[in-house]
Design a protein around this motif. Structure first.
Motif, PDB file in Angstrom:
ATOM      1  N   ARG A  34       0.847  -1.193   0.000  1.00  0.00           N
ATOM      2  CA  ARG A  34       0.000   0.000   0.000  1.00  0.00           C
ATOM      3  C   ARG A  34       0.885   1.247   0.000  1.00  0.00           C
ATOM      4  O   ARG A  34       2.060   1.202   0.392  1.00  0.00           O
ATOM      5  CB  ARG A  34      -0.909   0.033   1.229  1.00  0.00           C
ATOM      6  N   CYS A  35       0.298   2.354  -0.412  1.00  0.00           N
ATOM      7  CA  CYS A  35       1.034   3.622  -0.379  1.00  0.00           C
ATOM      8  C   CYS A  35       0.041   4.743  -0.114  1.00  0.00           C
ATOM      9  O   CYS A  35      -1.172   4.523  -0.041  1.00  0.00           O
ATOM     10  CB  CYS A  35       1.798   3.850  -1.687  1.00  0.00           C
ATOM     11  N   PHE A  36       0.541   5.942   0.032  1.00  0.00           N
ATOM     12  CA  PHE A  36      -0.323   7.077   0.331  1.00  0.00           C
ATOM     13  C   PHE A  36      -1.081   7.498  -0.924  1.00  0.00           C
ATOM     14  O   PHE A  36      -0.614   7.280  -2.050  1.00  0.00           O
ATOM     15  CB  PHE A  36       0.498   8.245   0.881  1.00  0.00           C
ATOM     16  N   PRO A  37      -2.258   8.093  -0.757  1.00  0.00           N
ATOM     17  CA  PRO A  37      -3.034   8.545  -1.919  1.00  0.00           C
ATOM     18  C   PRO A  37      -2.209   9.422  -2.844  1.00  0.00           C
ATOM     19  O   PRO A  37      -1.496  10.326  -2.402  1.00  0.00           O
ATOM     20  CB  PRO A  37      -4.185   9.331  -1.282  1.00  0.00           C
ATOM     21  N   GLY A  38      -2.302   9.116  -4.139  1.00  0.00           N
ATOM     22  CA  GLY A  38      -1.537   9.856  -5.135  1.00  0.00           C
ATOM     23  C   GLY A  38      -0.246   9.189  -5.531  1.00  0.00           C
ATOM     24  O   GLY A  38       0.400   9.596  -6.492  1.00  0.00           O
ATOM     25  N   GLN A  39       0.157   8.121  -4.803  1.00  0.00           N
ATOM     26  CA  GLN A  39       1.399   7.431  -5.120  1.00  0.00           C
ATOM     27  C   GLN A  39       1.168   6.131  -5.881  1.00  0.00           C
ATOM     28  O   GLN A  39       2.123   5.507  -6.330  1.00  0.00           O
ATOM     29  CB  GLN A  39       2.173   7.130  -3.827  1.00  0.00           C
ATOM     30  N   GLY A  40      -0.068   5.711  -6.002  1.00  0.00           N
ATOM     31  CA  GLY A  40      -0.367   4.446  -6.658  1.00  0.00           C
ATOM     32  C   GLY A  40      -1.273   4.623  -7.858  1.00  0.00           C
ATOM     33  O   GLY A  40      -1.304   5.686  -8.479  1.00  0.00           O
ATOM     34  N   GLY A  41      -2.043   3.580  -8.168  1.00  0.00           N
ATOM     35  CA  GLY A  41      -2.869   3.595  -9.363  1.00  0.00           C
ATOM     36  C   GLY A  41      -4.357   3.651  -9.109  1.00  0.00           C
ATOM     37  O   GLY A  41      -5.148   3.666 -10.061  1.00  0.00           O
ATOM     38  N   PHE A  42      -4.792   3.675  -7.836  1.00  0.00           N
ATOM     39  CA  PHE A  42      -6.214   3.730  -7.529  1.00  0.00           C
ATOM     40  C   PHE A  42      -6.760   5.145  -7.726  1.00  0.00           C
ATOM     41  O   PHE A  42      -6.039   6.137  -7.514  1.00  0.00           O
ATOM     42  CB  PHE A  42      -6.477   3.315  -6.081  1.00  0.00           C
ATOM     43  N   ASP A  43      -8.041   5.229  -8.066  1.00  0.00           N
ATOM     44  CA  ASP A  43      -8.714   6.527  -8.169  1.00  0.00           C
ATOM     45  C   ASP A  43      -9.291   6.858  -6.796  1.00  0.00           C
ATOM     46  O   ASP A  43     -10.505   6.766  -6.558  1.00  0.00           O
ATOM     47  CB  ASP A  43      -9.812   6.482  -9.234  1.00  0.00           C
ATOM     48  N   VAL A  44      -8.411   7.246  -5.876  1.00  0.00           N
ATOM     49  CA  VAL A  44      -8.835   7.545  -4.508  1.00  0.00           C
ATOM     50  C   VAL A  44      -9.722   8.790  -4.459  1.00  0.00           C
ATOM     51  O   VAL A  44     -10.692   8.823  -3.688  1.00  0.00           O
ATOM     52  CB  VAL A  44      -7.616   7.666  -3.572  1.00  0.00           C
ATOM     53  N   PRO A  45      -9.465   9.851  -5.256  1.00  0.00           N
ATOM     54  CA  PRO A  45     -10.380  11.002  -5.222  1.00  0.00           C
ATOM     55  C   PRO A  45     -11.825  10.625  -5.558  1.00  0.00           C
ATOM     56  O   PRO A  45     -12.759  11.096  -4.896  1.00  0.00           O
ATOM     57  CB  PRO A  45      -9.789  11.955  -6.263  1.00  0.00           C
ATOM     58  N   ARG A  46     -12.027   9.787  -6.563  1.00  0.00           N
ATOM     59  CA  ARG A  46     -13.400   9.370  -6.911  1.00  0.00           C
ATOM     60  C   ARG A  46     -14.032   8.625  -5.748  1.00  0.00           C
ATOM     61  O   ARG A  46     -15.198   8.857  -5.396  1.00  0.00           O
ATOM     62  CB  ARG A  46     -13.389   8.489  -8.154  1.00  0.00           C
ATOM     63  N   PHE A  54      11.467   7.050  -2.652  1.00  0.00           N
ATOM     64  CA  PHE A  54      11.114   7.080  -4.071  1.00  0.00           C
ATOM     65  C   PHE A  54       9.663   7.529  -4.273  1.00  0.00           C
ATOM     66  O   PHE A  54       9.383   8.461  -5.038  1.00  0.00           O
ATOM     67  CB  PHE A  54      11.344   5.705  -4.692  1.00  0.00           C
ATOM     68  N   ASP A  55       8.719   6.888  -3.595  1.00  0.00           N
ATOM     69  CA  ASP A  55       7.317   7.264  -3.753  1.00  0.00           C
ATOM     70  C   ASP A  55       7.069   8.681  -3.249  1.00  0.00           C
ATOM     71  O   ASP A  55       6.274   9.427  -3.819  1.00  0.00           O
ATOM     72  CB  ASP A  55       6.414   6.281  -3.003  1.00  0.00           C
ATOM     73  N   GLU A  56       7.747   9.050  -2.170  1.00  0.00           N
ATOM     74  CA  GLU A  56       7.621  10.403  -1.638  1.00  0.00           C
ATOM     75  C   GLU A  56       8.084  11.429  -2.670  1.00  0.00           C
ATOM     76  O   GLU A  56       7.458  12.477  -2.864  1.00  0.00           O
ATOM     77  CB  GLU A  56       8.440  10.538  -0.354  1.00  0.00           C
ATOM     78  N   ALA A  57       9.196  11.126  -3.349  1.00  0.00           N
ATOM     79  CA  ALA A  57       9.724  12.053  -4.347  1.00  0.00           C
ATOM     80  C   ALA A  57       8.752  12.235  -5.504  1.00  0.00           C
ATOM     81  O   ALA A  57       8.555  13.351  -6.001  1.00  0.00           O
ATOM     82  CB  ALA A  57      11.074  11.558  -4.858  1.00  0.00           C
ATOM     83  N   VAL A  58       8.139  11.139  -5.960  1.00  0.00           N
ATOM     84  CA  VAL A  58       7.182  11.240  -7.062  1.00  0.00           C
ATOM     85  C   VAL A  58       6.009  12.110  -6.655  1.00  0.00           C
ATOM     86  O   VAL A  58       5.588  13.006  -7.404  1.00  0.00           O
ATOM     87  CB  VAL A  58       6.705   9.837  -7.490  1.00  0.00           C
ATOM     88  N   LEU A  59       5.456  11.868  -5.461  1.00  0.00           N
ATOM     89  CA  LEU A  59       4.322  12.675  -4.996  1.00  0.00           C
ATOM     90  C   LEU A  59       4.716  14.139  -4.858  1.00  0.00           C
ATOM     91  O   LEU A  59       3.962  15.039  -5.235  1.00  0.00           O
ATOM     92  CB  LEU A  59       3.819  12.136  -3.661  1.00  0.00           C
ATOM     93  N   PHE A  60       5.910  14.390  -4.331  1.00  0.00           N
ATOM     94  CA  PHE A  60       6.380  15.766  -4.153  1.00  0.00           C
ATOM     95  C   PHE A  60       6.449  16.494  -5.497  1.00  0.00           C
ATOM     96  O   PHE A  60       5.903  17.589  -5.657  1.00  0.00           O
ATOM     97  CB  PHE A  60       7.756  15.756  -3.495  1.00  0.00           C
ATOM     98  N   HIS A  61       7.129  15.919  -6.467  1.00  0.00           N
ATOM     99  CA  HIS A  61       7.305  16.606  -7.748  1.00  0.00           C
ATOM    100  C   HIS A  61       5.986  16.747  -8.495  1.00  0.00           C
ATOM    101  O   HIS A  61       5.779  17.735  -9.210  1.00  0.00           O
ATOM    102  CB  HIS A  61       8.328  15.851  -8.611  1.00  0.00           C
ATOM    103  N   ARG A  62       5.096  15.801  -8.305  1.00  0.00           N
ATOM    104  CA  ARG A  62       3.813  15.865  -8.999  1.00  0.00           C
ATOM    105  C   ARG A  62       2.905  16.923  -8.384  1.00  0.00           C
ATOM    106  O   ARG A  62       2.235  17.672  -9.098  1.00  0.00           O
ATOM    107  CB  ARG A  62       3.124  14.489  -8.948  1.00  0.00           C
TER     108      ARG A  62
END
Length: 605
Positions: A210-222, A441-449
């Motif tokens: 699992r990862c924090f919202p925005g770091q994976g492929g699920f549509d958590v906002p919906r 790694f996942d933190e960096a992706v979320l940060f830059h995005r």
């Protein structure tokens, strides 16, 4: 909305986890059972510690395998849950999580499950707590939220409601729209998590990836929109089981977690953040090194010219076309070698970009600034790279180049200015590659995005001689800013898992020849690569021979061709020369060859 985080998301002792959650700005926590069991603090001391930190205890979890059991087993389960309800009151938590049963003895009987859950809720009411029933995605008989709701509704007890978990719902590809049919007051708790979309056993997926919202492929906002439309008004809480987070520093992990919730709230329209300001280009890349000479030799061979020097710091400006590199020898540690330490990002609104970054918990960098220095806003990325928001050459806005003084051509050899290579006038920084700490790694992706407003491409795994290198690129929609974020499982080796600066040119063949003529050394590519290239692409023999001679690598996608080559590594840094003719990728098919060649070229002893 209030925000909460489960202690299982963070590493360390329970005290360290609580401190990290508070420092990150969370309002509350879920206390995971194992964290309490292994803590030296009594439940009352945990409650008081949370109160001192300004944290509410929103949930105690989990209670397992209690419903749809044979009567004798249920009697033992009821005794056990009464102890948990008493413990919950000692903690100061008014809600207890109860997961759907996975016990082999559980029977497929919804009426029995409802009746036993009602008896459990009676016991909970005696202690003044509520029971939030959650359908585990791998539950023996109850594994979907709508099935769980049918049982809760049948039980009809005021102390019994639902816990909705985005992972368990989205992992089974359930449609969350039906959540809107659940009365909001019966949604007792909400847990949020994202995840990549691999094909694996759902239990292993849940417990490790699992990862924090925005770091994976699920549509958590919906998913969240449906929950809010149902009328839920409790906290947004994170429950993330992840092997990396269990070993990472709890404080930055907690900050990353809260950042994910801030952006999630923005996505569903219940939180306000300063608008994202997408960078429009790379103003400069700053290299910090204890010895400028090796970097200077490489830059000079690439056609860069040293054109200016900072008016009070040992920082030189090197330029070729629109590509600019700062070489800084101030405060560099000799053991660290050359490294890419800072990036200047062209911004249409530097102040707005800094406001967005600060609102999303990016550390604002204090600057020891002389009154004569240009005032620049800067923040730190998760890996420590400094990001400066710049406005180069725009009237009315501070220009970072005003801190630099042109170097006169007639100066002595150590300080003389140089003429740029006229044939490199079309050069620009195509992309920057930043090697991330393994746990960020996942933190960096979320940060830059989220902080910079860049788009993230799919993650790519590249074969390395000693493991796998994982890479994910983030870029501006127009491609004028590209950053490749990488992390590897190989042994620490700065000559391979180094950062690099990719310089785009109109003619990489000519640029490579000029580089070699000036004394530069290109990475040697194995001959077997070119034999394979001949099989993969219909390239003329003389073209293949030229590529082989110069160490040029080649790839093609639906949009065009890509030619590139690499310099030798200096400390923890190397350069890439490339020609992008419509091609949209980064040459990933060639990365295993490059990595192997760099391993072979590394110094021995």
């Amino acid at each position: 909305m209030r925000t909460s985080i489960a202690t299982v998301c963070l590493s360390g002792s329970l005290t360290e986890k609580l401190d990290a959650a508070a420092r990150a700005g969370f309002d509350g926590v879920e206390i995971f059972e194992n964290d309490l069991l292994t803590s030296a603090l009594s439940p009352e001391e945990v409650r008081d510690r949370c109160a001192d930190l300004g944290l509410s205890v929103d949930l105690y979890q989990p209670v397992r395998d209690t419903e749809a059991l044979p009567e004798e087993e249920f009697g033992h389960a009821l005794r056990r849950v009464r102890h948990k309800f008493a413990l919950s009151r000692r903690l100061g938590a008014d809600t207890v999580l109860l997961c759907s049963s996975t016990a082999p003895s559980a029977v497929d009987d919804d009426d029995l499950a409802a009746a036993q859950l009602s008896r459990i809720a009676d016991a909970a009411a005696d202690f003044g707590v509520r029971v939030a029933y959650e359908a585990l995605a791998w539950g023996r008989h109850v594994n979907t939220y709508d099935h769980a709701w049918d049982i809760v509704r049948s039980a009809g007890h005021p102390a019994l409601g639902l816990c909705l978990d985005s992972f368990h719902i989205l992992a089974r590809d359930s449609d969350p729209k039906g959540i809107e049919d659940v009365p909001g007051e019966k949604i007792f708790f909400l847990q949020l998590a994202d995840a990549p979309l691999p094909a694996m056993d759902v239990l292993q997926w849940s417990r490790h990836h699992r990862c924090f919202p925005g770091q994976g492929g699920f549509d958590v906002p919906r998913f969240l929109r449906h929950v809010l439309r149902a009328g839920y008004d409790g906290p947004l809480s994170l429950e993330v089981f992840n092997d990396v987070l269990r070993q990472a520093d709890a404080v930055p992990a907690a900050v990353d977690a809260r950042r994910s919730l801030l952006v999630l709230q923005e996505a569903v329209g219940v939180g306000e953040l300063p608008a994202a300001v997408v960078p429009t280009g790379v103003a400069f890349a700053e290299v910090v090194t204890p010895d400028a000479a090796p970097v200077a030799r490489t830059l000079r061979a690439l056609g860069f010219a040293r054109t200016a020097r900072h008016h009070r710091k040992p920082v030189d400006l090197w330029e070729q076309g629109a590509a600019r590199v700062l070489v800084n020898t101030e405060g560099a540690e000799r053991r660290s070698g050359a490294r890419l330490a800072a990036i200047g990002l062209e911004s249409p609104d530097p102040t707005g970009a800094a406001r967005r970054a600060e609102a999303l918990l990016a550390p604002v960098l204090p600057r020891r600034r002389d009154p004569a220095d240009v005032a620049l806003d800067a923040v730190s990325a998760p890996d420590g790279t400094e990001l400066f928001f710049c406005a180069t050459g725009r009237a009315g806005l501070a220009d970072w180049r005003d801190d630099f003084q042109d170097v006169p051509r007639g100066a002595d050899a150590s300080t003389a200015g140089e003429a740029a290579d006229p044939e490199g006038a079309g050069a620009s920084v195509d992309h920057l590659a930043l090697t991330q700490p393994w746990h960020q790694f996942d933190e960096a992706v979320l940060f830059h995005r989220t902080v910079l407003g860049l788009h993230a491409r799919q993650s790519v795994d590249v074969a390395d001689p000693y493991g796998l290198l994982r890479s994910r690129a983030v870029s501006a929609p127009d491609g004028r800013v590209r950053i490749a974020l990488t992390v590897g499982a190989a042994p620490v080796d700065d000559t391979v898992h180094a950062q690099h600066i990719a310089v785009a040119t109109d003619d990489v063949i000519a640029a490579a020849r000029r580089y070699l003529a000036r004394g530069g050394r290109l990475l040697t590519i194995p001959g077997n690569y070119y034999d394979d290239l001949a099989a993969r692409f219909d390239l003329a023999d003389d073209v293949l021979a030229l590529y082989r001679e110069l160490g040029i690598l080649y790839d093609r996608d639906a949009h065009g061709d890509f030619l590139h080559c690499y310099t030798e590594t200096v400390g923890g840094l190397f350069f890439e020369l490339l020609q992008r003719d419509g091609y949209e990728g980064y040459g990933a098919p060639n990365a295993p060859v490059r990595l192997a060649a760099q391993h072979a070229a590394r110094p021995v002893g």
